[in-house]
Design a protein around this motif. Structure first.
Motif: not given
Length: 459
Positions: A283-290
């Motif tokens: 989830l954190g990796a996705g928020t980095v991308v976002g």
């Protein structure tokens, strides 16, 4: 602070005289950036510690939901008052004080878990105090960002990336601490992160606010109520603002509220705390991308673009509710994180650039209170709903509701039609008292007039 500079600059917030904020990076923004990133690191450890710790002591999903709801209820119920305080006093000092309070509460929680004497009401009481401290801390965040950087979207994007990187590391670290030490170690680490945040804020020096943008402190309970009313008038005059909050109440009850505790208990129960740490790290990796996408993309209609991106959040609860394997759940969490992060930057930037600075803390407080008011309801109902229809079905409903929420946002004309305000233009528009968007120009003009008259009477 009035137009004649009769009120001196507050300690730690700069000295009188003009100061131009850099586009994004400066020494002071770096300190604020570090404070937010480190505090977020600790916050992302907390769900792992609560879920693993309470489950180890014989409590179930309902207890985890109640512990989380205690913090959320205090925060949502009191953040409006925190907004008035932030418009009256030094936001930096308020944030430092709130951090120090949370150092103490999390240290106490660590001692309870280390001793093995864990009682649910005590954990809920600690969470409630944390929520009160958060209510004092959060309103100042909104006004601090535009004071430190002229590129508000860029600053929000950078902070979002840092917070997302912390979310990527936090659950994994928490899983390791729980696995090799105990939940008490996670709470001790959480207390340390608040101490680091307080130190960064102590070193921070904010530039002076523009003339006329600070309410005068110490005017009594009557003026305090008047400030609350003024903030409410400014809030309700913006259809795009209260429209999003109204939709978000449904989102908190049916999507975010049940997702947090039920995903934690489902994944921890089926795969263990380390697996939950992995899913949260995804989830954190996705928020980095976002966050990185929000740094690069500058959509003209920010809220419309954000609402479209938010559709991706459905993948998180749906993948867990469907009982998919760990790789699929991690993928769903990454997609959800990217969508939520992009929406978060679009929303924060819209509020910070469309709202006059003299009421920004209060409006942000109404925004946060409205956004989170229903989250404790969703968290508290998560356990009973899971016992009636099963946690997997609750999560599948949450995934389906995500689509309905995004559709509702796009159906509101003021939301999908709101046009971005560039940072430089935003500063001049707010100083001039211009409306926040064309569609709402006349109501906002009237409200601005009332606000000016109200401030004149107070002075």
């Amino acid at each position: 602070m009035t137009g004649t500079s009769s009120q001196p600059a507050r300690e730690g917030e700069g000295v009188a005289g003009p100061r131009t904020a850099r586009a994004v990076w400066s020494r002071d923004f770096a300190l604020f950036f570090a404070a937010r990133a480190v505090a977020r690191l600790g916050d992302t450890m907390l769900p792992v510690a609560l879920a693993a710790g309470l489950l180890q002591h014989g409590y179930g999903a309902g207890a985890v939901g109640l512990a989380m709801a205690a913090t959320a209820a205090a925060f949502a119920g009191l953040v409006i008052f925190g907004g008035v305080l932030a418009d009256r006093f030094s936001t930096r000092k308020l944030m430092i004080g709130a951090d120090l309070v949370r150092v103490g509460t999390q240290a106490l929680a660590a001692a309870l878990f280390f001793s093995g004497h864990v009682v649910l009401w005590q954990i809920c009481a600690i969470g409630f105090v944390n929520g009160v401290a958060g209510a004092v801390f959060q309103p100042g965040v909104a006004s601090t960002v535009p004071r430190l950087a002229s590129d508000v979207q860029g600053a929000n994007g950078a902070i979002r990336v840092a917070e997302s990187a912390a979310q990527l590391a936090g659950p994994a670290v928490a899983g390791l601490l729980v696995g090799f030490a105990s939940p008490g170690g996670v709470f001790a680490a959480h207390a340390t992160t608040y101490a680091v945040s307080a130190v960064c804020l102590l070193l921070l020096r904010l530039p002076p606010l523009p003339p006329g943008s600070r309410a005068v402190a110490g005017r009594g309970a009557k003026a305090f109520r008047a400030d609350l009313v003024e903030g409410w008038r400014e809030f309700r005059s913006r259809q795009w603002l209260w429209g999003v909050i109204a939709v978000w109440c449904v989102y908190m009850i049916a999507v975010w509220g049940p997702t947090v505790p039920l995903v934690a208990t489902e994944v921890v129960g089926e795969h263990g705390p380390r697996a939950y740490g992995l899913v949260n790290s995804a989830l954190g990796a996705g928020t980095v991308v976002g966050g990185l996408l929000a740094l690069r993309l500058r959509p003209r209609r920010m809220l419309r673009a954000g609402a479209i991106a938010l559709v991706g959040f459905a993948a998180f609860p749906a993948s867990v509710g469907a009982g998919l394997g760990l790789p699929a759940m991690a993928t769903g969490a990454a997609v959800a994180g990217a969508g939520m992060s992009f929406w978060g930057v679009m929303w924060a930037t819209s509020v910070q650039t469309q709202v006059p600075p003299d009421v920004l803390n209060r409006i942000h407080a109404y925004d946060v209170a409205g956004s989170l008011a229903m989250m404790p309801v969703g968290q508290a109902l998560a356990g009973p709903a899971a016992s009636v229809i099963g946690a997997d079905h609750v999560l599948l409903v949450a995934g389906a509701t995500s689509f309905a929420v995004c559709a509702a946002l796009l159906l509101i004309p003021a939301v999908r039609g709101l046009v971005r305000v560039d940072a430089a233009a935003a500063g001049s528009d707010r100083t001039a008292g211009r409306p926040d968007d064309r569609a709402a120009s006349r109501p906002d003009d009237r409200t601005s007039g009332r606000s000016e008259r109200s401030r004149a009477q107070k002075r």
